[in-house]
Motif scaffolding. Structure first.
Motif, PDB file in Angstrom:
ATOM      1  N   LYS A  11      27.273  39.454  27.433  1.00 16.84           N
ATOM      2  CA  LYS A  11      26.459  39.172  26.265  1.00 16.84           C
ATOM      3  C   LYS A  11      26.220  39.801  25.156  1.00 16.84           C
ATOM      4  O   LYS A  11      25.478  39.525  24.251  1.00 16.84           O
ATOM      5  CB  LYS A  11      25.056  38.789  26.951  1.00 16.84           C
ATOM      6  CG  LYS A  11      25.028  37.765  27.998  1.00 16.84           C
ATOM      7  CD  LYS A  11      23.743  37.354  28.694  1.00 16.84           C
ATOM      8  CE  LYS A  11      23.687  36.353  29.810  1.00 16.84           C
ATOM      9  NZ  LYS A  11      22.352  36.255  30.538  1.00 16.84           N
ATOM     10  N   LYS A  12      26.858  41.165  25.131  1.00 17.19           N
ATOM     11  CA  LYS A  12      26.494  42.153  24.278  1.00 17.19           C
ATOM     12  C   LYS A  12      25.306  42.364  23.712  1.00 17.19           C
ATOM     13  O   LYS A  12      24.914  42.422  22.652  1.00 17.19           O
ATOM     14  CB  LYS A  12      27.405  41.501  22.865  1.00 17.19           C
ATOM     15  CG  LYS A  12      28.848  41.303  23.009  1.00 17.19           C
ATOM     16  CD  LYS A  12      29.769  42.629  23.517  1.00 17.19           C
ATOM     17  CE  LYS A  12      31.285  42.192  23.707  1.00 17.19           C
ATOM     18  NZ  LYS A  12      31.918  43.443  23.970  1.00 17.19           N
ATOM     19  N   THR A  13      24.495  42.694  24.873  1.00 15.43           N
ATOM     20  CA  THR A  13      23.069  43.203  24.578  1.00 15.43           C
ATOM     21  C   THR A  13      22.641  44.263  25.530  1.00 15.43           C
ATOM     22  O   THR A  13      23.804  44.422  26.604  1.00 15.43           O
ATOM     23  CB  THR A  13      22.438  41.800  24.589  1.00 15.43           C
ATOM     24  OG1 THR A  13      20.847  42.418  24.190  1.00 15.43           O
ATOM     25  CG2 THR A  13      22.094  41.325  26.049  1.00 15.43           C
ATOM     26  N   TYR A  14      21.619  44.661  25.318  1.00 17.21           N
ATOM     27  CA  TYR A  14      20.994  45.875  26.451  1.00 17.21           C
ATOM     28  C   TYR A  14      19.695  45.602  26.583  1.00 17.21           C
ATOM     29  O   TYR A  14      19.124  45.144  25.470  1.00 17.21           O
ATOM     30  CB  TYR A  14      21.511  47.159  25.858  1.00 17.21           C
ATOM     31  CG  TYR A  14      20.730  47.658  24.475  1.00 17.21           C
ATOM     32  CD1 TYR A  14      19.558  48.236  24.653  1.00 17.21           C
ATOM     33  CD2 TYR A  14      21.391  47.638  23.445  1.00 17.21           C
ATOM     34  CE1 TYR A  14      18.942  48.676  23.368  1.00 17.21           C
ATOM     35  CE2 TYR A  14      21.024  48.043  22.156  1.00 17.21           C
ATOM     36  CZ  TYR A  14      19.644  48.539  22.368  1.00 17.21           C
ATOM     37  OH  TYR A  14      19.200  48.787  21.055  1.00 17.21           O
ATOM     38  N   LEU A  52      26.828  53.094  23.784  1.00 17.85           N
ATOM     39  CA  LEU A  52      26.811  52.285  22.927  1.00 17.85           C
ATOM     40  C   LEU A  52      27.745  52.328  21.629  1.00 17.85           C
ATOM     41  O   LEU A  52      28.105  51.436  21.087  1.00 17.85           O
ATOM     42  CB  LEU A  52      25.420  51.621  22.379  1.00 17.85           C
ATOM     43  CG  LEU A  52      24.511  51.359  23.668  1.00 17.85           C
ATOM     44  CD1 LEU A  52      23.159  51.046  22.917  1.00 17.85           C
ATOM     45  CD2 LEU A  52      24.966  50.226  24.331  1.00 17.85           C
ATOM     46  N   ASP A  85      24.611  44.463  29.041  1.00 15.90           N
ATOM     47  CA  ASP A  85      25.277  43.450  29.435  1.00 15.90           C
ATOM     48  C   ASP A  85      26.387  43.247  28.598  1.00 15.90           C
ATOM     49  O   ASP A  85      26.355  42.793  27.347  1.00 15.90           O
ATOM     50  CB  ASP A  85      24.358  42.311  29.385  1.00 15.90           C
ATOM     51  CG  ASP A  85      24.820  41.060  30.084  1.00 15.90           C
ATOM     52  OD1 ASP A  85      26.291  41.126  30.023  1.00 15.90           O
ATOM     53  OD2 ASP A  85      24.100  40.143  30.513  1.00 15.90           O
ATOM     54  N   LYS A  86      27.652  43.851  28.960  1.00 11.11           N
ATOM     55  CA  LYS A  86      28.884  43.490  28.233  1.00 11.11           C
ATOM     56  C   LYS A  86      29.257  42.389  27.739  1.00 11.11           C
ATOM     57  O   LYS A  86      29.897  41.947  26.807  1.00 11.11           O
ATOM     58  CB  LYS A  86      29.876  44.661  28.421  1.00 11.11           C
ATOM     59  CG  LYS A  86      29.694  46.014  28.644  1.00 11.11           C
ATOM     60  CD  LYS A  86      30.890  46.926  29.145  1.00 11.11           C
ATOM     61  CE  LYS A  86      30.543  48.232  29.229  1.00 11.11           C
ATOM     62  NZ  LYS A  86      31.677  49.095  29.609  1.00 11.11           N
ATOM     63  N   ASP A 110      31.420  50.848  20.948  1.00 10.76           N
ATOM     64  CA  ASP A 110      31.714  49.480  21.189  1.00 10.76           C
ATOM     65  C   ASP A 110      31.255  49.008  19.826  1.00 10.76           C
ATOM     66  O   ASP A 110      30.084  49.114  19.190  1.00 10.76           O
ATOM     67  CB  ASP A 110      31.138  48.835  22.031  1.00 10.76           C
ATOM     68  CG  ASP A 110      31.394  47.503  22.396  1.00 10.76           C
ATOM     69  OD1 ASP A 110      31.138  46.656  21.561  1.00 10.76           O
ATOM     70  OD2 ASP A 110      31.824  47.314  23.617  1.00 10.76           O
ATOM     71  N   GLU A 111      32.172  48.296  19.147  1.00 14.01           N
ATOM     72  CA  GLU A 111      31.560  47.584  17.658  1.00 14.01           C
ATOM     73  C   GLU A 111      30.475  46.680  17.954  1.00 14.01           C
ATOM     74  O   GLU A 111      29.957  46.406  16.732  1.00 14.01           O
ATOM     75  CB  GLU A 111      32.995  47.085  16.961  1.00 14.01           C
ATOM     76  CG  GLU A 111      33.532  45.897  17.776  1.00 14.01           C
ATOM     77  CD  GLU A 111      34.801  45.399  16.899  1.00 14.01           C
ATOM     78  OE1 GLU A 111      35.285  44.280  17.404  1.00 14.01           O
ATOM     79  OE2 GLU A 111      35.411  45.981  16.033  1.00 14.01           O
ATOM     80  N   ASP A 112      30.461  46.135  18.684  1.00 12.08           N
ATOM     81  CA  ASP A 112      29.104  44.850  18.815  1.00 12.08           C
ATOM     82  C   ASP A 112      28.022  45.642  19.154  1.00 12.08           C
ATOM     83  O   ASP A 112      27.047  45.286  18.867  1.00 12.08           O
ATOM     84  CB  ASP A 112      29.756  44.026  19.971  1.00 12.08           C
ATOM     85  CG  ASP A 112      30.782  43.237  19.909  1.00 12.08           C
ATOM     86  OD1 ASP A 112      30.687  42.512  18.947  1.00 12.08           O
ATOM     87  OD2 ASP A 112      31.883  42.932  20.587  1.00 12.08           O
ATOM     88  N   PHE A 113      27.800  46.838  20.021  1.00 13.14           N
ATOM     89  CA  PHE A 113      26.859  47.609  20.099  1.00 13.14           C
ATOM     90  C   PHE A 113      26.446  48.626  19.261  1.00 13.14           C
ATOM     91  O   PHE A 113      25.212  49.047  19.015  1.00 13.14           O
ATOM     92  CB  PHE A 113      26.897  48.260  21.623  1.00 13.14           C
ATOM     93  CG  PHE A 113      26.935  47.281  23.034  1.00 13.14           C
ATOM     94  CD1 PHE A 113      25.625  46.745  22.935  1.00 13.14           C
ATOM     95  CD2 PHE A 113      28.118  47.178  23.571  1.00 13.14           C
ATOM     96  CE1 PHE A 113      25.532  45.826  24.277  1.00 13.14           C
ATOM     97  CE2 PHE A 113      27.974  46.489  24.768  1.00 13.14           C
ATOM     98  CZ  PHE A 113      26.823  45.657  25.043  1.00 13.14           C
ATOM     99  N   SER A 139      22.780  50.675  18.440  1.00 17.15           N
ATOM    100  CA  SER A 139      22.732  51.990  19.234  1.00 17.15           C
ATOM    101  C   SER A 139      21.721  52.852  19.143  1.00 17.15           C
ATOM    102  O   SER A 139      21.389  53.538  20.249  1.00 17.15           O
ATOM    103  CB  SER A 139      24.050  52.618  19.203  1.00 17.15           C
ATOM    104  OG  SER A 139      24.349  53.208  17.831  1.00 17.15           O
TER     105      SER A 139
END
Length: 284
Positions: free
Chosen positions: A32-35, A266, A29-30, A269-272, A276
């Protein structure tokens, strides 16, 4: 003399863990920055569950000056345990790509599911208790209430669920009476056996894994700690440790080992990227 006490008792990891594994892609989920890990299945009873982390080191040496770079890279994680249940379809899932499971069908025959009075309602789907070995729809379906034989699709419909299993649903306008007992007769070909083969090998498919630890908090609540590994591979041998019948503990053990790396979708992306490889989520 005691000189201290537990500073964060609810953070302690106690007892064992539930081990779940999936061959499906994770859901990213890009916004909400989560998976999330998807289609997880319980691997069952296990012993000696162990998580370990490692990293390769960068140590550049120079002949004419100080070392310009030091650090670590290529972080990895491993999860090891011994299963106490050897279920062949599960082994096929774990070793997908390097092992093949085939189903051996049995003899076709009639099955009868009993519905007690008041145990079923209209407009709700019920699954056949005995599925076909290949997942196909049961044949020669007959549903009776006493001497009355219900008809399809007026009194009931046969439907396939999201998980691929077959079931039946009593229609709202049909003659099915929830206050009366019913019998559901049908014919299926059951599973006789499973066949596990490895042939000449292949390429093992990536998996994701979740370990979940649950226990009581100080205030009585059930809190959990989850360990998510989004991208890894089976990295062990398929070995079974048998024991003598005279041993006090005669359960055979099936050793398992998995290695995890940062998920390739992941890391850019600096948030993920920090999550990762691994994500630990303790409830408080």
């Amino acid at each position: 003399m005691d000189v201290t006490k537990a500073q964060h008792p609810d953070s302690m990891v106690l007892a064992s863990v539930k081990i779940e594994l999936s061959n499906a892609d994770i859901a990213i989920d890009k916004a909400k920055k989560t998976y999330e890990l998807t289609e997880l299945s319980d691997l069952g009873l296990a012993r000696g569950v162990k998580i370990a982390f490692s990293s390769s080191k960068i140590d550049v040496k120079a002949d004419n000056g100080t070392v310009p770079l030091k650090g670590q890279t290529d972080m990895k994680a491993s999860v090891e345990f011994s299963l106490l249940e050897r279920y062949v379809p599960l082994i096929g899932q774990i070793m997908k790509g390097i092992a093949t499971v085939k189903i051996i069908p049995g003899t076709k025959g009639k099955k009868i599911d009993e519905l007690n009075a008041g145990s079923a309602v209209k407009d709700k789907r019920y699954e056949f208790k005995h599925p076909n070995y290949d997942g196909e729809r049961p044949e020669n379906i007959v549903i009776k209430q006493g001497t009355k034989t219900l008809t399809s699709p007026t009194d009931y419909t046969i439907e396939k669920g999201a998980a691929g299993t077959w079931g039946y649903l009593f229609t709202a306008a049909g003659d099915f009476d929830p206050a009366k007992a019913a019998t559901v007769e049908y014919e299926i070909t059951p599973i006789k056996a499973y066949s596990l083969g490895k042939g000449s090998g292949g390429v093992v498919q990536p998996i994701s894994m979740r370990l979940t630890n649950k226990r009581k908090a100080q205030d009585g609540r059930i809190i959990s700690r989850t360990f998510d590994f989004p991208y890894g591979f089976y990295d062990g041998e398929d070995s079974i440790a048998f024991k003598s019948k005279n041993d006090a503990d005669t359960v055979a053990e099936v050793a398992m080992k998995f290695e995890f790396s940062p998920h390739p979708d992941l890391v850019l992306d600096e948030d993920f990227e920090p999550f990762s490889l691994y994500r630990e989520t303790p409830e408080v």
